[in-house]
Motif scaffolding. Structure first.
Motif, PDB file in Angstrom:
ATOM      1  N   ASN A 244     -19.279  34.568  63.328  1.00 56.02           N
ATOM      2  CA  ASN A 244     -18.642  34.712  62.020  1.00 56.02           C
ATOM      3  C   ASN A 244     -19.610  34.481  60.857  1.00 56.02           C
ATOM      4  O   ASN A 244     -19.692  35.292  59.942  1.00 56.02           O
TER       5      ASN A 244
ATOM      6  N   PHE B 165     -16.231  37.501  60.063  1.00 56.84           N
ATOM      7  CA  PHE B 165     -15.300  37.284  61.170  1.00 56.84           C
ATOM      8  C   PHE B 165     -15.301  38.447  62.155  1.00 56.84           C
ATOM      9  O   PHE B 165     -15.062  39.598  61.783  1.00 56.84           O
ATOM     10  N   ASP B 166     -15.582  38.119  63.422  1.00 60.49           N
ATOM     11  CA  ASP B 166     -15.596  39.080  64.529  1.00 60.49           C
ATOM     12  C   ASP B 166     -16.673  40.155  64.395  1.00 60.49           C
ATOM     13  O   ASP B 166     -16.694  41.105  65.181  1.00 60.49           O
TER      14      ASP B 166
ATOM     15  N   ASP C 128     -16.057  32.121  52.320  1.00 58.42           N
ATOM     16  CA  ASP C 128     -15.094  32.776  53.205  1.00 58.42           C
ATOM     17  C   ASP C 128     -13.706  32.478  52.640  1.00 58.42           C
ATOM     18  O   ASP C 128     -13.276  31.333  52.602  1.00 58.42           O
TER      19      ASP C 128
END
Length: 314
Positions: free
Chosen positions: A14, A19-20, A231
C-alpha cells in the motif's frame, strides 16, 4: 536438477494511498522454500517455523504449496513434490508473510520446470497462493517479493507490473504494537474499509497516489513521504486497529519521519526516514506507544532490490 531452494523477502504493501497497487520489498526477513520433484503424485510439506505464530500445515491450505501447484498447472505438468518451508517472515503483522512464502515457492517451481515462465505468470501463481491464505490475492505483496524494489500493479488481470529498483539510500522504521486482532486479520482489516467514498475524497486520494508514484520514479524521498502520510481512505478506516494511531503519527513526523502510515493490513506502522534519523524515530515511536500502555517491537528495515532468488540447486 531435481531440487531447488529459493527465497523471497518480506514486503510493505500500500505505502499509504497505493492500496492494492504499490508495494516495497524489504531485506530484513526472507522465507525459504525447498522443492524436490518426485516420481509419484504425492505432495508433502515440512515446515520449519521461526516465527511465533502457527503456519498452515495442510498442503491444501498453505500458500507456498498452492503457488507451486499453480505454476505446474500453467506448465501442464502433473507430478508430486516434497516441499520444505522455512518460515522467517513474521506472520499477521502486515509484512506480506504468506506472500513471501508463495513468491519463493512459485520462483523455485519455475526454475525446477526449466524457467519456462515470465515473472507475470509467477505473480499470478503466487497470488493464488495468497488467496488460500488470506481470502483474496494480494498482488501488491507478491509482486515486490518476486521482483524486489518498488512495484506498481498497472493491470490486475494480466497482471502487468512496473518495477523500480531504488538507487537512493533510505530506511524504514517498523513498529508493531502488541494488540489483539481477529484470527483472519487481513479479512478483518478489509471489512473495515468503506464501500463508497465521495468524489472529493476520491480526487484527494488519486492526487496522493499520483504524488507517490511520481516520487518513486523521481526518487524524491520527501515527495514519497508526503504521499505516504496522505491516505484519505484506507488509513482512516484501519487506524482503529492501532491504539492512538494519530498521536503516534504526529510524534513520528515531528521526530523527522518523512512519511508515516500502516504497513499492509497492519497492525505494524512504518516511517520512511533518512538512515541517520532512523534510530531516533524508532525510539520516539516506541516511547509514544508505551506512554499509552502499548508494548511494541520496533526494528529498522532497509529496502532491497533483490526479490525472489535461488539459494541452492541440487
Amino acid at each position: 536438477m531435481k531440487i531447488v531452494e529459493a527465497s523471497a523477502p518480506a514486503t510493505i504493501a500500500n505505502l499509504g494511498p497505493g492500496f492494492d497497487i504499490v508495494g516495497l520489498a524489504i531485506e530484513n526477513y526472507r522465507d525459504i522454500v525447498r522443492i524436490e520433484l518426485t516420481d509419484d503424485r504425492l505432495i508433502t510439506l515440512e515446515i520449519v517455523n521461526n516465527t511465533s505464530v502457527a503456519v498452515a500445515s495442510k498442503p491444501e491450505e498453505n500458500s507456498a504449496v498452492i503457488s507451486a501447484l499453480k505454476v505446474m498447472e500453467f506448465a501442464e505438468i502433473r507430478s508430486g513434490f516434497k516441499m520444505k518451508l522455512v518460515k522467517n517472515v513474521p506472520i499477521g503483522i502486515g509484512l506480506g508473510s504468506s506472500g513471501a512464502s508463495a513468491a519463493a515457492a512459485a520462483y523455485a517451481m519455475n526454475i525446477l520446470l526449466g524457467d519456462k515462465f515470465p515473472m507475470e505468470v509467477l505473480v499470478r501463481s503466487a497470488g493464488e497462493g495468497e488467496k488460500v491464505a488470506c481470502g483474496s490475492p494480494h498482488l501488491d505483496n507478491v509482486a515486490p517479493s518476486l521482483y524486489g524494489g518498488f512495484t506498481m500493479i498497472l493491470d490486475v488481470n494480466k497482471p502487468e507490473i512496473f518495477n523500480i529498483k531504488p538507487s537512493i539510500d533510505f530506511s524504514i522504521v517498523l513498529v508493531t504494537p502488541q494488540v489483539k486482532l481477529p484470527n483472519n486479520k487481513t479479512e478483518y482489516a478489509r471489512s473495515l474499509l468503506p464501500k463508497k467514498i465521495d468524489l472529493e475524497t476520491m480526487v484527494k486520494q488519486t492526487s496522493s497516489l499520483t504524488r507517490l508514484i511520481t516520487g518513486i520514479m523521481k526518487e524524491d524521498l520527501k515527495m514519497i513521504g508526503e504521499a505516504i502520510s496522505s491516505d484519505y481512505v484506507v488509513e482512516p478506516a484501519r487506524s482503529i486497529m492501532i491504539p492512538r494511531f494519530y498521536e503516534v503519527k504526529e510524534t513520528a513526523l515531528k521526530a523527522g519521519a518523512l512519511g508515516f502510515s500502516i504497513s499492509g493490513a497492519g497492525p505494524s506502522v512504518f516511517a520512511l526516514t533518512y538512515p541517520e534519523d532512523a534510530e531516533d524515530i524508532r525510539r520516539e515511536i516506541v516511547m509514544k506507544f508505551k506512554q499509552y500502555g502499548v508494548e511494541t517491537v520496533g526494528i529498522i528495515a532497509k529496502p532491497t532490490p533483490i526479490g525472489a532468488r535461488i539459494e541452492r540447486t541440487y
